[in-house]
Enzyme design. Structure first.
Site, PDB file in Angstrom:
ATOM      1  N   ALA A  73       0.815  -1.222   0.000  1.00  0.00           N
ATOM      2  CA  ALA A  73       0.000   0.000   0.000  1.00  0.00           C
ATOM      3  C   ALA A  73       0.845   1.267   0.000  1.00  0.00           C
ATOM      4  O   ALA A  73       0.510   2.247  -0.664  1.00  0.00           O
ATOM      5  CB  ALA A  73      -0.941  -0.005   1.195  1.00  0.00           C
ATOM      6  N   THR A  74       1.952   1.266   0.723  1.00  0.00           N
ATOM      7  CA  THR A  74       2.774   2.482   0.778  1.00  0.00           C
ATOM      8  C   THR A  74       3.232   2.876  -0.621  1.00  0.00           C
ATOM      9  O   THR A  74       3.137   4.044  -1.015  1.00  0.00           O
ATOM     10  CB  THR A  74       3.991   2.271   1.710  1.00  0.00           C
ATOM     11  OG1 THR A  74       3.500   1.925   3.007  1.00  0.00           O
ATOM     12  CG2 THR A  74       4.846   3.514   1.811  1.00  0.00           C
ATOM     13  N   ASN A 161      -7.384   2.656  10.186  1.00  0.00           N
ATOM     14  CA  ASN A 161      -6.611   1.580  10.799  1.00  0.00           C
ATOM     15  C   ASN A 161      -6.561   1.655  12.316  1.00  0.00           C
ATOM     16  O   ASN A 161      -6.183   0.700  12.967  1.00  0.00           O
ATOM     17  CB  ASN A 161      -5.172   1.609  10.263  1.00  0.00           C
ATOM     18  CG  ASN A 161      -4.563   2.992  10.290  1.00  0.00           C
ATOM     19  OD1 ASN A 161      -5.100   3.930   9.698  1.00  0.00           O
ATOM     20  ND2 ASN A 161      -3.462   3.146  10.996  1.00  0.00           N
ATOM     21  N   GLN A 189      -7.215  -1.193   4.924  1.00  0.00           N
ATOM     22  CA  GLN A 189      -7.920  -1.864   6.026  1.00  0.00           C
ATOM     23  C   GLN A 189      -9.285  -2.410   5.593  1.00  0.00           C
ATOM     24  O   GLN A 189      -9.910  -3.163   6.337  1.00  0.00           O
ATOM     25  CB  GLN A 189      -8.116  -0.889   7.190  1.00  0.00           C
ATOM     26  CG  GLN A 189      -6.819  -0.458   7.843  1.00  0.00           C
ATOM     27  CD  GLN A 189      -6.118  -1.565   8.617  1.00  0.00           C
ATOM     28  OE1 GLN A 189      -6.738  -2.553   9.024  1.00  0.00           O
ATOM     29  NE2 GLN A 189      -4.826  -1.418   8.819  1.00  0.00           N
ATOM     30  N   THR A 250      10.712  -6.550 -12.654  1.00  0.00           N
ATOM     31  CA  THR A 250      10.179  -7.890 -12.920  1.00  0.00           C
ATOM     32  C   THR A 250       9.024  -8.174 -11.985  1.00  0.00           C
ATOM     33  O   THR A 250       9.126  -7.970 -10.774  1.00  0.00           O
ATOM     34  CB  THR A 250      11.291  -8.952 -12.713  1.00  0.00           C
ATOM     35  OG1 THR A 250      12.362  -8.648 -13.602  1.00  0.00           O
ATOM     36  CG2 THR A 250      10.779 -10.356 -12.971  1.00  0.00           C
ATOM     37  N   CYS A 336       2.503   1.128  12.266  1.00  0.00           N
ATOM     38  CA  CYS A 336       3.471   1.757  11.377  1.00  0.00           C
ATOM     39  C   CYS A 336       4.053   3.011  12.005  1.00  0.00           C
ATOM     40  O   CYS A 336       5.095   3.457  11.589  1.00  0.00           O
ATOM     41  CB  CYS A 336       2.808   2.111  10.061  1.00  0.00           C
ATOM     42  SG  CYS A 336       2.037   0.686   9.327  1.00  0.00           S
TER      43      CYS A 336
HETATM   44  C1  LIG Z   1      -4.606   2.389   6.418  1.00  0.00           C
HETATM   45  C2  LIG Z   1      -3.226   1.979   6.028  1.00  0.00           C
HETATM   46  N1  LIG Z   1      -2.669   2.506   4.931  1.00  0.00           N
HETATM   47  C3  LIG Z   1      -1.440   2.165   4.530  1.00  0.00           C
HETATM   48  C4  LIG Z   1      -0.691   1.264   5.243  1.00  0.00           C
HETATM   49  C5  LIG Z   1       0.677   0.900   4.740  1.00  0.00           C
HETATM   50  O1  LIG Z   1       0.681  -0.434   4.324  1.00  0.00           O
HETATM   51  P1  LIG Z   1       2.038  -1.177   3.973  1.00  0.00           P
HETATM   52  O2  LIG Z   1       2.904  -1.039   5.169  1.00  0.00           O
HETATM   53  O3  LIG Z   1       1.635  -2.593   3.723  1.00  0.00           O
HETATM   54  O4  LIG Z   1       2.632  -0.534   2.780  1.00  0.00           O
HETATM   55  C6  LIG Z   1      -1.206   0.704   6.410  1.00  0.00           C
HETATM   56  C7  LIG Z   1      -0.403  -0.210   7.251  1.00  0.00           C
HETATM   57  O5  LIG Z   1      -0.564  -0.268   8.447  1.00  0.00           O
HETATM   58  C8  LIG Z   1      -2.525   1.045   6.800  1.00  0.00           C
HETATM   59  O6  LIG Z   1      -3.105   0.535   7.889  1.00  0.00           O
END
Ligand SMILES: Cc1ncc(COP(=O)(O)O)c(C=O)c1O
Length: 388
Positions: A73-74, A161, A189, A250, A336
């Protein structure tokens, strides 16, 4: 893992055994590079990977051609926000962000702001709201005022989250599209916990991570073009030109097949998970005085993720309770940002004081949580609390 009781499913989820089984052959016997179309082994990997991409896209009702595979996601969020705002043909220099977004969104906004993008932050309804509004969900009136004909992109997560609030995305999309802007939703989430239909909700860009829905870490996806509005992205990672040049490198058939298997397992059983979450809450509340819920009411499944519990204690800090209860995995904020000792920006944005935010804890019940685990966790939590 140590034999602690894992109640932190917003931080991550275990990889489902069925996901591991589906993934393994693509790491061992069927390991070919999916971009090697000169031999059958490569074509086989490409075919399986493309079928997996179709599965992921159809689960969220997006065109397969709009799906980009990322490391999580990041990365998806970075590509969505930077990609739209810095595209050479983007003429709008304003972006909107909801105050309770994950740092993966807020930090990109801050960085873009430093390079000249204008950013407006839209608040959520406070915990103490006296009208019918739902605490923790976006204030739609302020959003309407914030969006202008200069707004290129609005960023609102589907579900939070920390305190599990589910935003009214359909209404957000109408406001955003009336101004001719695009909507990006962080669905990290939401996927695997509730149905997400990008076409129906009007989501132009959507970010997700497989490890939040019982897939492996290090793989995720971005939908870029979930509606009929044109999405133009400037690539952030360049190189071999894979994925229409929008995200080089890749591709990872094993990870993509795992992610497709995980998403294909369907959403968590909301009512079962909510009943375990409620059992946790009722037991703790019955044994410890003065607990107060953060976020939407637990009896409002449309506005709150079913496995989420976030509450504040009367006198004790969340970190202190966590340290005293090593047998239970839970959290005092988002995992995080837990390296950062400051109070949760989400709870502060909901109007809690710094002290209230520090006295807050988050639990996340998951697919494999049992009633026995909940009872044992409560026992350990209450015993630890009584020693304070
Ligand atoms: C709402 C939300 N967005 C983004 C992220 C980031 O996800 P990732 O660390 O898998 O890239 C998280 C991770 O906790 C999250 O809860």
């Amino acid at each position: 893992m140590s034999d602690c009781i894992y109640l932190d499913h917003h931080a991550t989820t275990p990889c489902d055994r069925r996901v591991v089984d589906a993934m393994l052959p693509w790491l061992t016997e069927r390991f070919a590079n999916p971009h090697s179309d000169s031999h059958a082994a490569g074509r086989e990997a490409a075919e399986a990977m493309n079928a997996a991409i179709e599965t992921i896209a159809s689960t969220v009702n997006a065109p397969a051609s709009s799906l980009l595979i990322t490391s999580g996601a990041t990365e998806s969020i970075n590509l969505a926000m930077r990609g739209v705002m810095t595209h050479p043909r983007n003429r709008r220099n304003h972006m909107v962000v909801c105050t309770t977004e994950h740092p993966a969104v807020i930090d990109v906004a801050t960085d873009l702001q430093r390079s000249g993008v204008e950013v407006s932050y839209v608040p959520v309804h406070p915990q103490s709201c006296s009208d019918a509004s739902v605490p923790g969900t976006i204030d739609l009136d302020t959003l309407k005022d914030a969006v202008t004909d200069q707004t290129a992109l609005v960023n609102v997560m589907i579900a939070n989250n920390e305190m599990g609030a589910v935003h009214p995305i359909g209404e957000v999309a109408r406001i955003v599209h009336d101004a001719g802007a695009l909507l990006h939703c962080d669905a990290t989430q939401a996927i695997g916990r509730m149905p997400v239909d990008v076409a129906e909700l009007g989501i132009d860009l959507l970010s997700a991570s497989a490890h939040k829905f019982y897939g492996p870490k290090g793989i995720g996806f971005l939908v870029a073009g979930g509606t009929d509005r044109r999405v133009r992205l400037r690539p952030q990672i360049v190189g071999g030109g894979q994925q229409q040049g929008l995200r080089s490198g890749t591709m990872n058939p094993a990870g993509i097949i795992a992610m497709a298997t995980a998403i294909g397992l369907g959403d968590d059983d909301g009512p079962r998970i909510a009943s375990l979450r409620d059992r946790l809450w009722e037991t703790l509340r019955g044994s410890i005085e003065g607990l107060q819920i953060n976020g939407p009411s637990l009896s409002d499944p449309a506005s709150r993720l079913s496995g989420n519990l976030n509450f504040r204690l009367e006198h004790v800090e969340g970190e202190t309770w966590m340290a005293a209860t090593p047998g239970v995995a839970f959290s005092s904020g988002s995992a995080c940002s837990s390296a950062n000792p400051s109070a949760s920006h989400v709870l502060l944005a909901m109007g809690l004081s710094e002290s209230e935010a520090r006295r807050s804890v988050r639990f996340g019940v998951g697919r494999f949580t049992t009633p026995e685990q909940i009872d044992e966790a409560c026992e350990q939590l209450v015993t630890a609390f009584r020693r304070f």
